[in-house]
Scaffold this motif. Structure first.
Motif, PDB file in Angstrom:
ATOM      1  N   LEU A 194      -9.035   3.162  -0.743  1.00 44.26           N
ATOM      2  CA  LEU A 194      -8.764   3.088   0.690  1.00 44.26           C
ATOM      3  C   LEU A 194      -9.504   4.203   1.409  1.00 44.26           C
ATOM      4  O   LEU A 194      -9.551   5.333   0.934  1.00 44.26           O
ATOM      5  CB  LEU A 194      -7.256   3.233   0.969  1.00 44.26           C
ATOM      6  CG  LEU A 194      -6.333   2.148   0.440  1.00 44.26           C
ATOM      7  CD1 LEU A 194      -4.877   2.549   0.635  1.00 44.26           C
ATOM      8  CD2 LEU A 194      -6.622   0.820   1.119  1.00 44.26           C
ATOM      9  N   LEU A 224      -5.700   4.978   5.101  1.00 42.21           N
ATOM     10  CA  LEU A 224      -4.647   5.658   4.355  1.00 42.21           C
ATOM     11  C   LEU A 224      -3.768   6.541   5.244  1.00 42.21           C
ATOM     12  O   LEU A 224      -2.554   6.605   5.057  1.00 42.21           O
ATOM     13  CB  LEU A 224      -5.267   6.491   3.224  1.00 42.21           C
ATOM     14  CG  LEU A 224      -4.313   7.212   2.296  1.00 42.21           C
ATOM     15  CD1 LEU A 224      -3.339   6.237   1.635  1.00 42.21           C
ATOM     16  CD2 LEU A 224      -5.110   7.979   1.242  1.00 42.21           C
ATOM     17  N   GLY A 253      -7.152   8.572  -1.573  1.00 37.73           N
ATOM     18  CA  GLY A 253      -7.868   7.408  -1.051  1.00 37.73           C
ATOM     19  C   GLY A 253      -8.834   6.828  -2.068  1.00 37.73           C
ATOM     20  O   GLY A 253      -8.949   5.605  -2.210  1.00 37.73           O
ATOM     21  N   THR A 297       0.830  -1.214   0.000  1.00 43.45           N
ATOM     22  CA  THR A 297       0.000   0.000   0.000  1.00 43.45           C
ATOM     23  C   THR A 297       0.862   1.261   0.000  1.00 43.45           C
ATOM     24  O   THR A 297       0.495   2.258  -0.614  1.00 43.45           O
ATOM     25  CB  THR A 297      -1.003   0.013   1.168  1.00 43.45           C
ATOM     26  OG1 THR A 297      -0.334  -0.320   2.370  1.00 43.45           O
ATOM     27  CG2 THR A 297      -2.142  -0.967   0.929  1.00 43.45           C
ATOM     28  N   ALA A 330       0.817   4.002  -3.120  1.00 43.95           N
ATOM     29  CA  ALA A 330       0.642   5.420  -2.798  1.00 43.95           C
ATOM     30  C   ALA A 330       1.747   6.248  -3.466  1.00 43.95           C
ATOM     31  O   ALA A 330       1.476   7.312  -4.045  1.00 43.95           O
ATOM     32  CB  ALA A 330       0.651   5.639  -1.286  1.00 43.95           C
ATOM     33  N   SER A 364      -9.902   6.961   4.443  1.00 45.61           N
ATOM     34  CA  SER A 364      -8.864   7.831   5.011  1.00 45.61           C
ATOM     35  C   SER A 364      -8.312   7.290   6.328  1.00 45.61           C
ATOM     36  O   SER A 364      -7.138   7.479   6.628  1.00 45.61           O
ATOM     37  CB  SER A 364      -9.352   9.268   5.161  1.00 45.61           C
ATOM     38  OG  SER A 364     -10.179   9.414   6.265  1.00 45.61           O
TER      39      SER A 364
END
Length: 162
Positions: free
Chosen positions: A70, A75, A65, A45, A49, A72
């Motif tokens: 995802l 994230l 997100g 992840t 990102a 928040s």
């Protein structure tokens, strides 16, 4: 109604479920990416990102997100870790203090450049079918999200914007 038996040819087997094929392919991708991610010092992840921020810098946490699918609350810890590693910068949006904007730092850009050749396109063994498969999976995901919202599915061959 008769009871189902394990050898009944009318009963789908685990291998017949598309959801299981995708789930297990996701697990296989995770295993294949592990050495790459270990070398980069990232989780998957965190890696995606960084990829998303390299495509568009100065994104809101909410917008990022949505791209990554995802929430928040999932994230934010990922972004805090990337910030502590020096790969991203988080700051309040001066136009709207409720928004947090996220950007790659020079170290984050350097990490992305290091990761560029580290992909599993060849390992997937799909050759020229890779983009076809990727588009089909994106369409599948889009249709499943639409179904969850009670909307009609996209027909085969339709392009997916999100």
């Amino acid at each position: 109604m008769s009871a189902l038996t394990p050898n009944d040819p009318n009963v789908p087997k685990l291998a017949d479920f598309l959801c299981f094929a995708i789930y297990s392919a996701n697990l296989a991708y995770g295993r294949a990416y592990k050495p790459i991610l270990d070398e980069l010092g990232l989780t998957y992840t965190q890696y995606i990102a960084i990829i998303a921020l390299s495509e568009e810098d100065n994104q809101s946490v909410g917008g990022l997100g949505e791209k990554l699918f995802l929430e928040s609350n999932t994230l934010t810890p990922i972004l805090k870790k990337l910030e502590s590693l020096g790969y991203i910068r988080r700051q309040r949006d001066p136009a709207d203090e409720r928004q947090v904007r996220v950007s790659l730092t020079p170290a984050g850009r350097k990490l992305r450049e290091k990761a560029l050749p580290m992909n599993l396109v060849a390992a997937a063994g799909l050759g020229e079918d890779f983009p076809v498969m990727q588009k089909a999976v994106v369409r599948l995901r889009s249709n499943l999200l639409k179904a969850a919202r009670g909307q009609p599915a996209l027909p085969a061959g339709a392009s997916v914007s999100k």
